[in-house]
Each structure stands twice: as structure tokens, then as C-alpha cells.
Design a protein around this motif. Structure first.
Motif, PDB file in Angstrom:
ATOM      1  N   UNK A   1      94.313 -21.426   2.601  1.00  0.00           N
ATOM      2  CA  UNK A   1      95.525 -21.528   2.266  1.00  0.00           C
ATOM      3  C   UNK A   1      96.506 -21.229   3.261  1.00  0.00           C
ATOM      4  N   UNK A   2      96.433 -20.640   4.313  1.00  0.00           N
ATOM      5  CA  UNK A   2      97.478 -20.373   5.246  1.00  0.00           C
ATOM      6  C   UNK A   2      97.419 -21.613   6.055  1.00  0.00           C
ATOM      7  N   UNK A   3      96.497 -22.015   6.355  1.00  0.00           N
ATOM      8  CA  UNK A   3      96.232 -23.568   6.994  1.00  0.00           C
ATOM      9  C   UNK A   3      97.212 -24.682   6.314  1.00  0.00           C
ATOM     10  N   UNK A   4      96.859 -24.447   4.960  1.00  0.00           N
ATOM     11  CA  UNK A   4      97.662 -25.660   4.121  1.00  0.00           C
ATOM     12  C   UNK A   4      99.161 -25.541   4.289  1.00  0.00           C
ATOM     13  N   UNK A   5      99.593 -24.217   4.290  1.00  0.00           N
ATOM     14  CA  UNK A   5     101.170 -23.870   4.252  1.00  0.00           C
ATOM     15  C   UNK A   5     101.595 -24.140   5.586  1.00  0.00           C
ATOM     16  N   UNK A   6     100.791 -24.029   6.822  1.00  0.00           N
ATOM     17  CA  UNK A   6     101.406 -24.055   8.008  1.00  0.00           C
ATOM     18  C   UNK A   6     101.343 -25.538   8.262  1.00  0.00           C
ATOM     19  N   UNK A   7     100.208 -26.387   7.906  1.00  0.00           N
ATOM     20  CA  UNK A   7     100.465 -28.065   8.035  1.00  0.00           C
ATOM     21  C   UNK A   7     101.862 -28.260   7.173  1.00  0.00           C
TER      22      UNK A   7
ATOM     23  N   UNK B   1     104.794 -27.094   8.876  1.00  0.00           N
ATOM     24  CA  UNK B   1     104.787 -27.671  10.321  1.00  0.00           C
ATOM     25  C   UNK B   1     105.046 -26.311  11.210  1.00  0.00           C
ATOM     26  N   UNK B   2     104.848 -25.173  10.953  1.00  0.00           N
ATOM     27  CA  UNK B   2     105.188 -23.990  11.492  1.00  0.00           C
ATOM     28  C   UNK B   2     103.775 -23.019  11.426  1.00  0.00           C
ATOM     29  N   UNK B   3     103.710 -22.105  12.676  1.00  0.00           N
ATOM     30  CA  UNK B   3     102.519 -21.304  12.568  1.00  0.00           C
ATOM     31  C   UNK B   3     102.883 -20.065  11.820  1.00  0.00           C
ATOM     32  N   UNK B   4     101.973 -19.522  11.256  1.00  0.00           N
ATOM     33  CA  UNK B   4     102.121 -18.297  10.404  1.00  0.00           C
ATOM     34  C   UNK B   4     102.425 -17.276  11.217  1.00  0.00           C
ATOM     35  N   UNK B   5     101.725 -17.069  12.288  1.00  0.00           N
ATOM     36  CA  UNK B   5     101.981 -15.879  13.413  1.00  0.00           C
ATOM     37  C   UNK B   5     103.473 -15.852  13.992  1.00  0.00           C
ATOM     38  N   UNK B   6     103.986 -17.000  14.036  1.00  0.00           N
ATOM     39  CA  UNK B   6     105.199 -16.991  14.821  1.00  0.00           C
ATOM     40  C   UNK B   6     106.357 -17.322  13.791  1.00  0.00           C
ATOM     41  N   UNK B   7     106.232 -17.559  12.696  1.00  0.00           N
ATOM     42  CA  UNK B   7     107.352 -17.662  11.755  1.00  0.00           C
ATOM     43  C   UNK B   7     108.023 -16.616  11.256  1.00  0.00           C
ATOM     44  N   UNK B   8     109.365 -16.284  11.087  1.00  0.00           N
ATOM     45  CA  UNK B   8     110.049 -15.424  10.477  1.00  0.00           C
ATOM     46  C   UNK B   8     111.280 -15.983  10.083  1.00  0.00           C
ATOM     47  N   UNK B   9     111.813 -15.765   8.680  1.00  0.00           N
ATOM     48  CA  UNK B   9     112.869 -16.278   8.205  1.00  0.00           C
ATOM     49  C   UNK B   9     114.133 -15.573   8.509  1.00  0.00           C
ATOM     50  N   UNK B  10     114.847 -15.995   9.292  1.00  0.00           N
ATOM     51  CA  UNK B  10     116.071 -15.291   9.724  1.00  0.00           C
ATOM     52  C   UNK B  10     116.964 -14.629   8.711  1.00  0.00           C
TER      53      UNK B  10
ATOM     54  N   UNK C   1     105.579 -15.394   2.727  1.00  0.00           N
ATOM     55  CA  UNK C   1     106.482 -14.786   1.923  1.00  0.00           C
ATOM     56  C   UNK C   1     107.647 -15.857   1.667  1.00  0.00           C
ATOM     57  N   UNK C   2     107.819 -16.455   2.567  1.00  0.00           N
ATOM     58  CA  UNK C   2     109.068 -17.377   2.598  1.00  0.00           C
ATOM     59  C   UNK C   2     108.485 -18.903   1.662  1.00  0.00           C
ATOM     60  N   UNK C   3     107.447 -19.153   1.679  1.00  0.00           N
ATOM     61  CA  UNK C   3     106.884 -20.108   0.957  1.00  0.00           C
ATOM     62  C   UNK C   3     106.770 -19.910  -0.421  1.00  0.00           C
ATOM     63  N   UNK C   4     106.306 -18.392  -0.862  1.00  0.00           N
ATOM     64  CA  UNK C   4     106.499 -17.722  -2.232  1.00  0.00           C
ATOM     65  C   UNK C   4     107.974 -17.762  -2.715  1.00  0.00           C
ATOM     66  N   UNK C   5     108.912 -17.426  -1.815  1.00  0.00           N
ATOM     67  CA  UNK C   5     110.474 -17.344  -2.386  1.00  0.00           C
ATOM     68  C   UNK C   5     110.634 -18.635  -2.706  1.00  0.00           C
ATOM     69  N   UNK C   6     110.384 -19.771  -1.857  1.00  0.00           N
ATOM     70  CA  UNK C   6     110.894 -21.238  -2.245  1.00  0.00           C
ATOM     71  C   UNK C   6     110.304 -21.478  -3.527  1.00  0.00           C
ATOM     72  N   UNK C   7     109.068 -20.934  -3.637  1.00  0.00           N
ATOM     73  CA  UNK C   7     108.333 -21.417  -5.037  1.00  0.00           C
ATOM     74  C   UNK C   7     108.924 -20.931  -6.144  1.00  0.00           C
ATOM     75  N   UNK C   8     109.106 -19.551  -6.164  1.00  0.00           N
ATOM     76  CA  UNK C   8     109.791 -18.650  -7.198  1.00  0.00           C
ATOM     77  C   UNK C   8     111.324 -19.282  -7.354  1.00  0.00           C
ATOM     78  N   UNK C   9     111.880 -19.814  -6.454  1.00  0.00           N
ATOM     79  CA  UNK C   9     113.150 -20.123  -6.356  1.00  0.00           C
ATOM     80  C   UNK C   9     113.302 -21.621  -6.957  1.00  0.00           C
ATOM     81  N   UNK C  10     112.043 -22.088  -7.116  1.00  0.00           N
ATOM     82  CA  UNK C  10     111.908 -23.521  -7.865  1.00  0.00           C
ATOM     83  C   UNK C  10     112.281 -24.554  -6.713  1.00  0.00           C
ATOM     84  N   UNK C  11     112.435 -24.272  -5.334  1.00  0.00           N
ATOM     85  CA  UNK C  11     112.758 -25.101  -4.100  1.00  0.00           C
ATOM     86  C   UNK C  11     111.480 -25.344  -3.297  1.00  0.00           C
ATOM     87  N   UNK C  12     110.393 -25.647  -3.869  1.00  0.00           N
ATOM     88  CA  UNK C  12     109.200 -25.474  -3.033  1.00  0.00           C
ATOM     89  C   UNK C  12     109.249 -26.878  -1.796  1.00  0.00           C
TER      90      UNK C  12
END
Length: 144
Positions: A21-27, A30-39, A47-58
Motif C-alpha cells: 500500500x505504501x508503494x502504491x501511494x508512492x507511485x 511520485x513522492x517517497x514516503x520517508x522523505x515526504x512532509x506536508x508543509x 496521512x496526507x493521502x488520508x486527509x485528501x481522501x476524507x476531504x474528497x480530493x483524492x
């Protein structure tokens, strides 16, 4: 690394599903999970993917490079499957045979639950300090 392994050293068949699942979201992003941080909210990639999903903006998760060659329903399906794979509790994650059927559109997709390592605490803080500004790290090792 799935939460149950990181926190308790427990490994199961669903641990590989989490990693997938992590690899799917990375692909998709286009961002690596270990290096990503939403400013804005200081969330990790899950968490960013989840937030976009719950905000209905996937679709905002989708990397710009992939936008032309994808259709919205396919991308949303992949994001939903990725989120189903990274759910906090192993018993909530699908098995890989179900993942294949979901990606092919041969199985209904349940609603995902909160992903592992997700916390809203960071997004609720006004000015969280998560990283050292001096780029120095100190590690203290203690024997068990």
C-alpha cells in the motif's frame, strides 16, 4: 514498515500488504514516503493521502507527470486500494488476492479506515516543531 512491526516486533501476512500500500501511494504521488512532509499540516505521505481522501480530493495526490495518461476513476481506485492496504490494524487490511481483484475492478471496495502512523495532533498544533533546525542528530544507544 507496518505499525505492528515497528511498535511491537510482530510480523504477519498483512505486513507485506501494508508495504504494498505504501508503494502504491508512492507511485501515485511520485513522492517517497520517508522523505515526504506536508508543509501545511506536517503529515507524512499516508496521512496526507488520508486527509485528501476524507476531504474528497483524492486526485490532488496524483503526480503531475501521470495526469495525462490516467483516468480519474482508475486513480481513485488505486488510491482507495492503497489506503485499504495501509490501515492501522492488520485485520482491517485486505489480503493480496483481494487486492488484485480490487485493482482489476472485480471486487467491491470497502471504505478505508485510518492508516497506520496517522495522527491529527500535528495538524491541530499552530506551530509544531518537528525537526531540529541545526541538522544535528544525537543517538544514544542503551543495551536492553
Amino acid at each position: 514498515m507496518p505499525p505492528e512491526y515497528a511498535l511491537h516486533g510482530q510480523y504477519s501476512m498483512k505486513s507485506d500488504v501494508f508495504s504494498y500500500g505504501v508503494i502504491v501511494l508512492e507511485l501515485i504521488s511520485g513522492k517517497k514516503s520517508r522523505e515526504f512532509s506536508d508543509p501545511e499540516s506536517y503529515l507524512n505521505l499516508l496521512g496526507h493521502a488520508w486527509r485528501l481522501w476524507t476531504d474528497e480530493k483524492p486526485l490532488e495526490l496524483l503526480d503531475e507527470v501521470l495526469k495525462e495518461g490516467c483516468t480519474a476513476p482508475e486513480v481513485e481506485r488505486c488510491i482507495q486500494v492503497g489506503l485499504l492496504c495501509v490501515q492501522q490494524r492488520p485485520e482491517d487490511r485486505p489480503d493480496m488476492s483481494s487486492v488484485v481483484l480490487m485493482l482489476k475492478g472485480e471486487k467491491l471496495l470497502p471504505k478505508p479506515k485510518v492508516p497506520g502512523f496517522y495522527t491529527e495532533a500535528y495538524s491541530l498544533m499552530e506551530s509544531p516543531t518537528l525537526f531540529s533546525a541545526n541538522e544535528i542528530s544525537i543517538t544514544s544507544l542503551y543495551a536492553r
